[in-house]
Design a protein around this motif. Sequence first.
Motif, PDB file in Angstrom:
ATOM      1  N   CYS A 131      19.312  25.699  52.747  1.00  0.00           N
ATOM      2  CA  CYS A 131      20.441  26.246  52.008  1.00  0.00           C
ATOM      3  C   CYS A 131      21.231  25.112  51.371  1.00  0.00           C
ATOM      4  CB  CYS A 131      21.316  27.044  52.957  1.00  0.00           C
ATOM      5  SG  CYS A 131      22.123  28.372  52.113  1.00  0.00           S
ATOM      6  N   THR A 132      21.384  25.183  50.051  1.00  0.00           N
ATOM      7  CA  THR A 132      22.141  24.153  49.352  1.00  0.00           C
ATOM      8  C   THR A 132      23.367  24.744  48.672  1.00  0.00           C
ATOM      9  OG1 THR A 132      20.602  24.489  47.517  1.00  0.00           O
ATOM     10  CG2 THR A 132      20.185  22.615  48.956  1.00  0.00           C
ATOM     11  N   GLU A 133      23.516  26.035  48.717  1.00  0.00           N
ATOM     12  CA  GLU A 133      24.635  26.671  48.047  1.00  0.00           C
ATOM     13  C   GLU A 133      25.111  27.883  48.852  1.00  0.00           C
ATOM     14  OE1 GLU A 133      24.853  25.607  44.434  1.00  0.00           O
ATOM     15  OE2 GLU A 133      26.201  27.110  43.630  1.00  0.00           O
ATOM     16  N   PRO A 134      25.825  27.631  49.955  1.00  0.00           N
ATOM     17  CA  PRO A 134      26.259  28.753  50.791  1.00  0.00           C
ATOM     18  C   PRO A 134      27.283  29.612  50.075  1.00  0.00           C
ATOM     19  CG  PRO A 134      27.218  26.701  51.579  1.00  0.00           C
ATOM     20  CD  PRO A 134      26.260  26.336  50.490  1.00  0.00           C
ATOM     21  N   GLY A 135      27.369  30.866  50.472  1.00  0.00           N
ATOM     22  CA  GLY A 135      28.322  31.781  49.874  1.00  0.00           C
ATOM     23  C   GLY A 135      29.659  31.734  50.598  1.00  0.00           C
ATOM     24  N   ALA A 136      30.639  32.419  50.009  1.00  0.00           N
ATOM     25  CA  ALA A 136      31.990  32.419  50.573  1.00  0.00           C
ATOM     26  C   ALA A 136      32.058  33.173  51.900  1.00  0.00           C
ATOM     27  CB  ALA A 136      32.959  33.056  49.577  1.00  0.00           C
ATOM     28  N   THR A 137      30.997  33.929  52.219  1.00  0.00           N
ATOM     29  CA  THR A 137      31.001  34.694  53.468  1.00  0.00           C
ATOM     30  C   THR A 137      30.074  34.096  54.515  1.00  0.00           C
ATOM     31  OG1 THR A 137      29.365  36.106  52.421  1.00  0.00           O
ATOM     32  CG2 THR A 137      31.643  36.894  52.407  1.00  0.00           C
ATOM     33  N   CYS A 138      29.530  32.898  54.229  1.00  0.00           N
ATOM     34  CA  CYS A 138      28.547  32.284  55.135  1.00  0.00           C
ATOM     35  C   CYS A 138      29.240  31.525  56.269  1.00  0.00           C
ATOM     36  CB  CYS A 138      27.669  31.303  54.356  1.00  0.00           C
ATOM     37  SG  CYS A 138      26.504  32.125  53.251  1.00  0.00           S
ATOM     38  N   PHE A 139      28.636  31.569  57.459  1.00  0.00           N
ATOM     39  CA  PHE A 139      29.148  30.770  58.576  1.00  0.00           C
ATOM     40  C   PHE A 139      28.023  30.316  59.509  1.00  0.00           C
ATOM     41  CE2 PHE A 139      29.182  34.357  61.668  1.00  0.00           C
ATOM     42  CZ  PHE A 139      29.158  35.431  60.810  1.00  0.00           C
ATOM     43  N   CYS A 140      26.899  29.908  58.907  1.00  0.00           N
ATOM     44  CA  CYS A 140      25.747  29.509  59.727  1.00  0.00           C
ATOM     45  C   CYS A 140      26.044  28.262  60.557  1.00  0.00           C
ATOM     46  CB  CYS A 140      24.502  29.317  58.877  1.00  0.00           C
ATOM     47  SG  CYS A 140      24.604  27.955  57.701  1.00  0.00           S
ATOM     48  N   GLY A 161      25.217  27.715  64.454  1.00  0.00           N
ATOM     49  CA  GLY A 161      24.168  26.731  64.733  1.00  0.00           C
ATOM     50  C   GLY A 161      22.818  27.104  64.166  1.00  0.00           C
ATOM     51  N   THR A 162      22.816  27.801  63.032  1.00  0.00           N
ATOM     52  CA  THR A 162      21.530  28.262  62.487  1.00  0.00           C
ATOM     53  C   THR A 162      21.188  27.640  61.137  1.00  0.00           C
ATOM     54  OG1 THR A 162      22.598  30.119  61.383  1.00  0.00           O
ATOM     55  CG2 THR A 162      21.825  30.497  63.615  1.00  0.00           C
ATOM     56  N   GLY A 163      22.065  26.870  60.549  1.00  0.00           N
ATOM     57  CA  GLY A 163      21.804  26.281  59.231  1.00  0.00           C
ATOM     58  C   GLY A 163      22.870  25.264  58.905  1.00  0.00           C
ATOM     59  N   PRO A 164      22.891  24.778  57.689  1.00  0.00           N
ATOM     60  CA  PRO A 164      22.050  25.121  56.534  1.00  0.00           C
ATOM     61  C   PRO A 164      20.704  24.383  56.509  1.00  0.00           C
ATOM     62  CG  PRO A 164      23.708  23.515  55.888  1.00  0.00           C
ATOM     63  CD  PRO A 164      23.966  23.826  57.324  1.00  0.00           C
ATOM     64  N   ALA A 165      20.514  23.419  57.452  1.00  0.00           N
ATOM     65  CA  ALA A 165      19.204  22.755  57.522  1.00  0.00           C
ATOM     66  C   ALA A 165      18.230  23.676  58.247  1.00  0.00           C
ATOM     67  CB  ALA A 165      19.328  21.427  58.262  1.00  0.00           C
ATOM     68  N   VAL A 166      16.971  23.570  57.898  1.00  0.00           N
ATOM     69  CA  VAL A 166      15.988  24.493  58.463  1.00  0.00           C
ATOM     70  C   VAL A 166      15.646  24.110  59.904  1.00  0.00           C
ATOM     71  CG1 VAL A 166      13.920  23.251  57.677  1.00  0.00           C
ATOM     72  CG2 VAL A 166      13.873  25.757  57.886  1.00  0.00           C
ATOM     73  N   ASP A 186      29.304  21.422  54.652  1.00  0.00           N
ATOM     74  CA  ASP A 186      30.756  21.249  54.489  1.00  0.00           C
ATOM     75  C   ASP A 186      31.388  22.338  53.630  1.00  0.00           C
ATOM     76  OD1 ASP A 186      30.689  18.972  55.994  1.00  0.00           O
ATOM     77  OD2 ASP A 186      30.352  17.655  54.269  1.00  0.00           O
ATOM     78  N   HIS A 187      30.583  23.254  53.128  1.00  0.00           N
ATOM     79  CA  HIS A 187      31.104  24.275  52.220  1.00  0.00           C
ATOM     80  C   HIS A 187      30.926  25.686  52.752  1.00  0.00           C
ATOM     81  CE1 HIS A 187      30.942  20.832  49.465  1.00  0.00           C
ATOM     82  NE2 HIS A 187      31.951  21.441  48.872  1.00  0.00           N
ATOM     83  N   MET A 188      30.998  25.833  54.058  1.00  0.00           N
ATOM     84  CA  MET A 188      30.910  27.175  54.634  1.00  0.00           C
ATOM     85  C   MET A 188      32.147  27.973  54.235  1.00  0.00           C
ATOM     86  SD  MET A 188      28.177  27.707  56.449  1.00  0.00           S
ATOM     87  CE  MET A 188      27.064  26.700  55.486  1.00  0.00           C
ATOM     88  N   GLY A 189      31.946  29.218  53.805  1.00  0.00           N
ATOM     89  CA  GLY A 189      33.080  30.037  53.412  1.00  0.00           C
ATOM     90  C   GLY A 189      33.873  30.570  54.595  1.00  0.00           C
ATOM     91  N   ARG A 190      33.216  30.667  55.761  1.00  0.00           N
ATOM     92  CA  ARG A 190      33.848  31.239  56.942  1.00  0.00           C
ATOM     93  C   ARG A 190      33.503  30.382  58.162  1.00  0.00           C
ATOM     94  NH1 ARG A 190      35.398  34.493  53.333  1.00  0.00           N
ATOM     95  NH2 ARG A 190      35.781  36.726  53.626  1.00  0.00           N
ATOM     96  N   THR A 191      34.299  30.554  59.223  1.00  0.00           N
ATOM     97  CA  THR A 191      33.959  29.937  60.512  1.00  0.00           C
ATOM     98  C   THR A 191      34.230  30.955  61.609  1.00  0.00           C
ATOM     99  OG1 THR A 191      36.217  29.141  60.828  1.00  0.00           O
ATOM    100  CG2 THR A 191      34.645  27.592  59.818  1.00  0.00           C
ATOM    101  N   MET A 192      33.536  30.781  62.700  1.00  0.00           N
ATOM    102  CA  MET A 192      33.860  31.540  63.909  1.00  0.00           C
ATOM    103  C   MET A 192      34.848  30.707  64.714  1.00  0.00           C
ATOM    104  SD  MET A 192      32.709  34.498  64.715  1.00  0.00           S
ATOM    105  CE  MET A 192      31.430  35.732  64.479  1.00  0.00           C
ATOM    106  N   PRO A 193      35.665  31.328  65.561  1.00  0.00           N
ATOM    107  CA  PRO A 193      36.541  30.511  66.406  1.00  0.00           C
ATOM    108  C   PRO A 193      35.685  29.606  67.300  1.00  0.00           C
ATOM    109  CG  PRO A 193      36.590  32.833  67.078  1.00  0.00           C
ATOM    110  CD  PRO A 193      35.862  32.762  65.779  1.00  0.00           C
TER     111      PRO A 193
END
Lengths: 277, 379
Positions: free
Chosen positions: B160-169, B173-178, B235-242
Amino acid sequence: MTVIAPRVCVATVPVPYQVVECSAESADTATIAVEPVAAPLPAFAPGQFAMVYAFGVGDVPLSVCGIDGHRLTHTVRSVGATSGALRSLRPGTRVGVRGPFGTAWDLSSASGRDLVVVAGGIGLAPLRPLVHGALAAPERYGRVNVLIGARTPGDLLYTEELPRWRADTRTLVTVDRPDATWTGDVGVVTALLDRAAFDPSSSVAFVCGPEVMIRATARELVHRGVDPDRIRVSLERTMHCGTGHCGHCQLGPLLLCRDGPVVTWTHAQPLLSVREL
Amino acid sequence: MADGGAAVIDKAGLDALITALAGRGRTVIGPTVRDGAIVLAELSGGDELPYGWGVELEAGHYRLRERADSAAFAHSAGPQSWKTFLHPPRERQWTADRAADGELAFSEDRTPPPAYAFLGVRPCDLRAIAVQDRVLTAGPHADSRYRGRRRRAFLVAVECTEPGATCFCVSMGTGPAVGPGYDLALTEVLDDEGHRFLIRAGTEEGKSVLAELPQRPADPATRTAARERVAEAADHMGRTMPPVDLRTLMRDTLDAERWNDVTARCLTCGNCTMVCPTCFCTSTEDITDLTGDHAERWRRWESCYDLDFTHLAGAGSVRSSPRSRYRQWLTHKIGTWHDQFGSSGCVGCGRCIVWCPTGIDITEEAHALNAERAAGQAR
């Protein structure tokens, strides 16, 4: 005689069985015995359940209430389309059976201890093979108590067997609503605990019935000093697959078709204390 | 696997990849633009990939956007996931025939499973496939049809090189690297030196397919660019979990007030369960034909938001309130899934946020529950 080995089966596909006996227990409940048409399923243990399929209608989870070689017995109360079809089966009819599924009562762990078996309504069905096991080897257990509650005298199950149970165990029966002929106890099944003969510090309890009855019974047993780890309860939730894949039978962390239906009160108590979990 | 065998391919190489996979008898499924969304569908050539398309995501919001560049994989999760193919929405499990003498014969469908190749599996979705593997094949009873499809599937992951505003991988611990589990992995690089893909194999079959493609050895500049683009994505995750143990958080907040708040917004429509790449629940349906002697057992996707999901004949539904049904979904997804299957059921793809008609945000709910717990502990 040819010995047929249990087939290696896919647990999602039913195996043909035929109804060999059926008897009415009450107005809405019948007991049916089934035997494999060809190869049987793997052996069932008391407490486990089968998914029993009425042709063209559907399948429902039914605890085994009797295990005799490859013959399985189920008591079914008519509460829906499938259970209604199964209750009305006649000898010779073919059904499909899947299983065995779920956890067992594990009577052997009660070796040397007093037994307290408490049943409410059709909850007696899964406990019946456990009582049979205790009756078959009385020397292995301490005092055996069987406490049975039913809505009315007409709802009592296995009435023809009760004289034998009464002879060899302390079997007590109560009903919620007596009729004109009833001379026995009236009231909730937990009231019978006062007259049961067991040492709480070394007893094992096996409980099945409506959830409200399970809670009340387990609470009463704990109050009397029975270790929650030695109280086993059998719980009910919706089941579609029996194989742990459909998700319907979840109760918090448990998949009841896989981790239940028999669980210890230690596990069940915190889960049943959360409303609508 | 070390990327010692990494290579670089260009757009023609991507075309060749689709041709090579189809040539091996595989049905190639990948992203393509249809009906105003990036959907997963059978691809017959590389020109069907969504070159130049991106997506704009927000809670309850999804829009296709034309990009300034011609990137193929600069979009994040669409409405579908790979479970549509591996764990299909409807599937026949068996048929039963009743003979004149009443004998029943049950037959399982024995047609060979399709041989899929999935092109463009995001790291979050690669993890989602691993999560469903555990649910459907690791227990005492394996779903044999799922296992058949899964064993035959060839997975081409795309970092993943372009996460969306709703992404929180990153939170999950699942991304953005494979991570592990791919046959081939791609990283798309688009800069002054051209449009290209760093590619490496994770399996022997992956190596063998890679060998068929027009390629050049991976150069240091492409490797560095690929690494940097993935690091930037983190560094561009749109969301985070606590940043707390979510499993414990769910266990501690079963009686929280927040469930009432979210229930005021939840329609119990079940969209989140349909788009979730790990939600696996199903119901069975029994049907007969007009002769009455042929019956079939079908299985279809089901949602825990359905009132009938916990219906017990004679007793009603265990979870009759919408509050209890939303709570079941969330506590299962990030809490009790651990108890049942040994991992979280959430991979941080953000689909449930995007496709919720009222914009309920799983990360916002988790933060709110965490805040409520903290406030309770402080008192």
